[in-house]
Design an enzyme around this catalytic site. Structure first.
Site: not given
Ligand code: F6R
Length: 612
Positions: A2, A27, A76, A102-103, A485, A489, A492, A508, A607
């Site tokens: 949010c 975000r 959100w 927010n929260g 990773e 990527k 997501e 395995h 985000k």
């Molecule tokens: C993936 C991504 C998330 C963040 C995770 C931690 O692309 O962005 O997996 O890496 O939510 O976020 P931070 O680094 O802000 O603590």
């Protein structure tokens, strides 16, 4: 997550608030809303994108340009579906108080019942609505806006960043924070409050970071901050050193693509002034470690979530290899609840791009509570993690807007490299080895360019596999976290199911998945275990799987085993993740675009994850 914006000044609040909300779009959100205040309170909320809210506002016969005070929100969904009704701001039963939040309010159910008994009409499914009623109840009871907010806050359990307006106090905004960021931008005769500095920088660079358990009472040209005991708190005004231009798309179709292509510069910025050739080490003054601390540290625990957790895994390989200090890597969400065993000789390093991730912050607090020194690696200056750590390293990667992390990851890996060499030189690494390593590190940013130059080839590969339903990513040693990773990527942003594994684990279990419909990405650099990876590739080939190999330049053999090859310059194996991840970022990006996905704001993702 949010987003919050509040404005009080002389400008038309609607345009400031809508612009602010657009800056927070990255975000992630599913609805938005606005409350405007003069002697009446006007509220408008819409499910969907901000454009829907704008359309609704533009279609009104009402003149909104006279409002100079207001609050706005992008929601959100957590409690209750995305809908016009559940969107914020929430308004109290009598229509006097409007709140954005927010929260998560954990005791909202009990409060809901109590408020209903007192005659308040609960109309939404959200936890946030009760805040508006609760504040109204106490403002009326004490006949004072600020006192009413203070007393209401005492009743809330959970996390909040809230901004409140009252029809009875048309020249004031009150905001409070506990676990969800709020920044106050102090302009000339105007104040803007937001959950993220990007909504503020167009108006002012002078900001105040509101801390947890603080309340701020805001008027057009003044503000006063308090702690929850209603004691005044003096806060420093700080400068933001980036502007709105820095966060534009600069001609790229998406922020994510721009951020992938920025990595040459962002990684350079991460190391700027920190690589010391003469002494063969890195300068990381922010760690705040004394010389004697280094001999006392017997174990390092790296804690993070998501992509940052992958950089922590790479950090484990680097620190163990170079500094020979045992490293444990923990998911923040697990660490915080497992009653971790920590001793005085441990050092905890939390890694977080945003510096606001709720689980990572809770892990930091848990470690500090147990008396252990905690360092923070984060991209956001002034973020909560940065402020609560005992020391740390900023990424200096510049604002990352795309929800999927790319340039922050490569900068985190660079920081891990610099931390490893920093500790190594305090221990057994010789001056000469340090100097050789620094020389290699300095070349990395330029080598990233050669990886970006493969974008055309990767686009062609993406075209072939864009309709796949599953992907497998395999790597060994320090490439294993890169495989994780790459898979994260892809899943997501393209919503294709993807898994990362250490290549040798394939036999395995995952081998059962392999057939002609499964593309498998191998990170197969020429190193001491190259032969083993080639055996894994043959196993995939024998079962009809399609292979995309990330291989070392000059490896003429690899095309015998792979359907497609992307070459990486021949660098030190330990430093290579910063290069091998780039084609995987590009592959995800192109596949997602070809599938018509919203690359910068993937569904269900945010985000900055400031809730558990
Ligand atoms: C993936 C991504 C998330 C963040 C995770 C931690 O692309 O962005 O997996 O890496 O939510 O976020 P931070 O680094 O802000 O603590």
């Amino acid at each position: 997550m949010c987003g919050i914006v509040g404005y009080i000044g002389t400008k038309a609040a609607t345009s400031v608030l809508l612009k602010g909300l657009k800056c927070l779009e990255y975000r992630g959100y599913d609805s938005s809303g606005i409350a405007l205040l003069n002697d009446s309170l006007f509220v408008c909320k819409k499910k969907g994108k901000i454009i829907e809210l704008e359309k609704e506002l533009n279609g009104l016969s009402k003149d909104l340009s006279t409002y100079t005070v207001g609050i706005a929100h992008t929601r959100w969904a957590t409690h209750g579906e995305p809908s016009d009704l559940n969107a914020h701001p929430h308004v109290s039963s009598s229509g006097k108080i409007a709140v954005v939040h927010n929260g998560i309010i954990e005791n909202f159910q009990i409060l809901r019942e109590k408020l209903a008994l007192k005659g308040f009409k609960i109309t939404t499914q959200t936890d946030s609505e009760i805040i508006a009623h609760l504040i109204e109840y106490y403002v009326d009871k004490y006949n004072d806006f600020l006192t009413g907010v203070f007393v209401a806050l005492e009743k809330l359990e959970g996390t909040y960043g809230i901004v409140v307006v009252s029809r009875d106090y048309p020249d004031r905004i009150i905001a409070a924070r506990n676990g969800s960021p709020l920044i106050l931008g102090v302009g000339e005769g105007e104040i803007i409050i937001a959950s993220d500095a990007s909504a503020i920088v167009e108006y002012t660079r002078k900001v105040i970071y509101i801390d947890d358990r603080e309340v701020v009472d805001i008027q057009r040209d003044s503000y006063q901050t308090y702690d929850l005991l209603q004691k005044q708190v003096e806060k420093p005004v700080e400068d933001i050193d980036w502007d709105i231009e820095t966060i534009g798309k600069k001609g790229y179709d998406h922020f994510m693509l721009k951020e992938i292509f920025e990595q040459v510069e962002s990684v350079k910025n991460t190391c700027r002034g920190r690589l010391l050739t003469e002494t063969g080490t890195s300068r990381l003054d922010g760690l705040n470690l004394k010389p004697e601390d280094f001999s006392e540290i017997k174990r390092i625990i790296l804690i993070a979530c998501g992509t940052s957790w992958h950089s922590a895994l790479i950090g484990e390989y680097l620190i163990e290899e170079y500094a020979r200090i045992p490293v444990d890597v923990e998911y923040a969400s697990e660490f915080r609840y497992k009653n971790p065993i920590l001793t005085k000789s441990d050092l905890v390093i939390v890694i977080s791009q945003s510096g606001e991730t709720a689980d990572t912050l809770a892990a930091l607090r848990e470690a500090k509570q147990k008396g252990v020194k905690v360092l923070g690696v984060t991209n956001i200056v002034g973020s909560t993690i940065a402020r609560e750590s005992d020391g740390g390293v900023y990424l200096h990667a510049g604002p990352e807007i795309g929800v999927a992390s790319t340039k922050a990851f490569s900068s985190q890996v660079m920081v891990m490299i610099m931390i490893a060499i920093h500790f190594a030189r305090r221990k057994d690494m010789s001056l000469e080895s340090g100097q050789v390593l620094i020389e290699k590190i300095e070349k990395l940013p330029q080598l990233i360019q050669s990886m970006l130059d493969t974008a055309g080839d990767i686009k062609n590969i993406a075209e072939i596999y864009k309709n796949a339903s599953n992907f497998l990513y395999l790597g060994r040693g320090v490439q294993f976290p890169v495989a994780l990773e790459g898979a994260l990527k892809l899943k997501e942003i393209s919503y294709i199911h993807a898994e990362g594994y250490p290549a040798a684990e394939m036999k395995h279990g995952p081998i059962a998945l392999i057939d002609e419909n499964l593309p498998v990405v191998f990170i197969a650099l020429k190193d001491s275990i190259y032969g083993k990876i080639v055996s894994n590739m043959q196993e995939v080939r024998a079962r009809g799987g399609k292979i995309i190999a990330i291989a070392t330049e000059g490896d003429n053999e690899i095309s015998n085993y792979a359907d497609h090859v992307i070459f990486v310059p021949d660098v030190d194996r330990m430093l290579s993740p910063i290069l091998t991840v780039v084609p995987l970022q590009l592959l995800s990006y192109y596949i997602a675009v070809m599938r018509g996905c919203n690359v910068d704001q993937p569904r269900n993702l945010a985000k900055s994850v400031t809730v558990e």
